[in-house]
Design a protein around this motif. Sequence first.
Motif, short mmCIF file in Angstrom:
data_model
loop_
_atom_site.label_atom_id
_atom_site.label_comp_id
_atom_site.label_asym_id
_atom_site.label_seq_id
_atom_site.Cartn_x
_atom_site.Cartn_y
_atom_site.Cartn_z
N TYR A 164 0.83 -1.21 0.00
CA TYR A 164 0.00 0.00 0.00
C TYR A 164 0.87 1.26 0.00
N HIS B 187 -4.73 -6.11 -1.26
CA HIS B 187 -5.64 -4.99 -1.00
C HIS B 187 -6.39 -5.30 0.30
N TRP C 287 -8.10 -1.90 7.83
CA TRP C 287 -6.74 -2.10 8.35
C TRP C 287 -6.73 -2.54 9.81
#
Length: 165
Positions: A99, A157, A161
Amino acid sequence: MNEIQKICSFFNEIGITWEQCTLPDEPTFLPGIKIDRGCLKFDLEKLKYPGDLLHEAGHLAVETPERRARMSDNVDENQDPAASLEMAAVLWSYAALRYLNLPIEFVFHQEGYKGEADWLIEQFAQGSYLGLPLLQWMGLCYDERNAVSNNQAPFPHMIKWLREA
């Protein structure tokens, strides 16, 4: 923006509590990093591998909010090995570095992962994500099969989080 600034911005974005501070000279599990009641503290003077910040954040992220708030020091110490979330933290840190567009060796360096960094890098390159069902169960991501049916991208992906329950 350097890597540490990028990581700290990411922590702010997702809700990981952190503090840059001076740590005492007593040894810590990882040089320059200490988890203290859910806060990821680090000392730039003592930090040996900045990528370790992502791995330790992964330990915080994959725990329930209640446990996350109580975590300190070596997060796996005195924990039943069957209850360890090490592989979830490894995968989380891999997703985070992707990311953040950081090189894989930034987290998976030769001094970490009990000599298995090269093996982990090889597994990730092949799309083999040992422990992925655990992250899916936590509601953090989808595998290839479930991503399409949920109109999402597959791991690495992340759809969230931080684990919520």
